[in-house]
Write an enzyme that holds these catalytic residues in place. Sequence first.
Site, short mmCIF file in Angstrom:
data_model
loop_
_atom_site.label_atom_id
_atom_site.label_comp_id
_atom_site.label_asym_id
_atom_site.label_seq_id
_atom_site.Cartn_x
_atom_site.Cartn_y
_atom_site.Cartn_z
N LYS A 10 0.83 -1.21 0.00
CA LYS A 10 0.00 0.00 0.00
C LYS A 10 0.87 1.26 0.00
CE LYS A 10 -3.86 -2.30 2.40
NZ LYS A 10 -4.84 -2.20 3.51
N TYR A 50 -12.39 -2.73 -3.43
CA TYR A 50 -12.94 -2.73 -2.07
C TYR A 50 -14.46 -2.65 -2.05
CZ TYR A 50 -8.32 -2.36 0.19
OH TYR A 50 -7.05 -2.61 0.67
N ASN A 113 -2.03 -0.09 7.11
CA ASN A 113 -1.47 -1.37 7.55
C ASN A 113 -0.61 -2.06 6.49
OD1 ASN A 113 -3.46 -2.14 5.84
ND2 ASN A 113 -4.58 -3.40 7.29
N HIS A 116 -2.01 -5.49 1.46
CA HIS A 116 -3.28 -6.19 1.21
C HIS A 116 -2.95 -7.59 0.71
CE1 HIS A 116 -7.17 -7.30 -0.44
NE2 HIS A 116 -6.49 -7.74 -1.50
N GLU A 127 -9.36 -10.41 -7.91
CA GLU A 127 -8.42 -9.30 -7.72
C GLU A 127 -7.25 -9.37 -8.70
OE1 GLU A 127 -7.52 -9.49 -3.53
OE2 GLU A 127 -9.56 -8.93 -2.96
P1 IDP Z 1 -7.79 -7.13 5.59
O1 IDP Z 1 -7.04 -6.14 4.72
O2 IDP Z 1 -6.98 -7.57 6.78
O3 IDP Z 1 -8.40 -8.28 4.82
P2 IDP Z 1 -10.47 -5.93 5.72
O4 IDP Z 1 -11.41 -6.08 6.88
O5 IDP Z 1 -10.82 -6.62 4.44
O6 IDP Z 1 -9.01 -6.31 6.25
O7 IDP Z 1 -10.35 -4.36 5.43
C1 IDP Z 1 -9.72 -3.87 4.28
C2 IDP Z 1 -8.84 -2.71 4.65
O8 IDP Z 1 -9.64 -1.63 5.12
C3 IDP Z 1 -7.86 -2.98 5.79
O9 IDP Z 1 -6.68 -3.62 5.37
C4 IDP Z 1 -7.61 -1.58 6.32
O10 IDP Z 1 -6.65 -0.87 5.52
C5 IDP Z 1 -8.96 -0.92 6.16
N1 IDP Z 1 -9.78 -1.02 7.38
C6 IDP Z 1 -10.49 -2.09 7.82
N2 IDP Z 1 -11.11 -1.82 8.98
C7 IDP Z 1 -10.80 -0.53 9.28
C8 IDP Z 1 -11.15 0.34 10.38
O11 IDP Z 1 -11.88 -0.02 11.30
N3 IDP Z 1 -10.61 1.59 10.34
C9 IDP Z 1 -9.80 2.03 9.34
N4 IDP Z 1 -9.46 1.25 8.29
C10 IDP Z 1 -9.94 -0.01 8.26
#
Ligand code: IDP
Length: 150
Positions: A10, A50, A113, A116, A127
Site C-alpha cells: 500500500k 474494495y 497497515n 493487502h 483481484e
Molecule cells: P484485511 O485487509 O486484513 O483483509 P479488511 O477487513 O478486508 O481487512 O479491510 C480492508 C482494509 O480496510 C484494511 O486492510 C484496512 O486498511 C482498512 N480497514 C479495515 N477496517 C478498518 C477500520 O476499522 N478503520 C480504518 N481502516 C480499516
Amino acid sequence: MVETTLIILKPDAVQRQLMGRIIARFEDKGLQVVGAKLMRITEDLAGKHYAEHEGKPFYAGLVKFMTSNPVLVLAIRGDEAIEVCRRLLGKTNGIEADPGTIRGDFGLSKGYNLVHGSDSAKSAKRELELFFTKDEIHTYEQTVGAWITE
Ligand code: IDP
C-alpha cells in the site's frame, strides 16, 4: 495446492521505503513473485477492489488512502499461497498483529497497515484479474542451481 494470490504494498509501504523488506518476507518463505507492477490506483479501481466495504465508516478514507500515492502490486505464487500470505501479513490492525508478521513488525495502525492480501481463492481470482492482464503474470520454473554454478 499451488495458488496465485494478489498482494498490494500500500502507499504507506512505498512511502516508508519498505518494499524490499516486505517482498523479502514472501521470498524468504519460498513463495515466488510472478507479477509486479508499480502503479497508481484510480478511484474506480479502488472502488471495484474494495466493493465489499462500500458503506462502511472507513470506506471513504480507505479509497482516499489507496489512491493517494503509488502502490506496488504483486502476484505471488506457491503452495497454499493465499493462506500462507494472509498469515505472513498478520491481523488487520498492526497493534493486534503478532510479532513476526509484516503488520506486526512494521506498524501500529488499522487503516495504514502496509499490505493487502486476497482472503480466498475467489477473491484472488477476481483481484488478480482487476490488477493484471494475463501476459503480466509470468509462470516460470525455478532453476536456481543452474544460475549458481556453470
Ligand atoms: P484485511 O485487509 O486484513 O483483509 P479488511 O477487513 O478486508 O481487512 O479491510 C480492508 C482494509 O480496510 C484494511 O486492510 C484496512 O486498511 C482498512 N480497514 C479495515 N477496517 C478498518 C477500520 O476499522 N478503520 C480504518 N481502516 C480499516
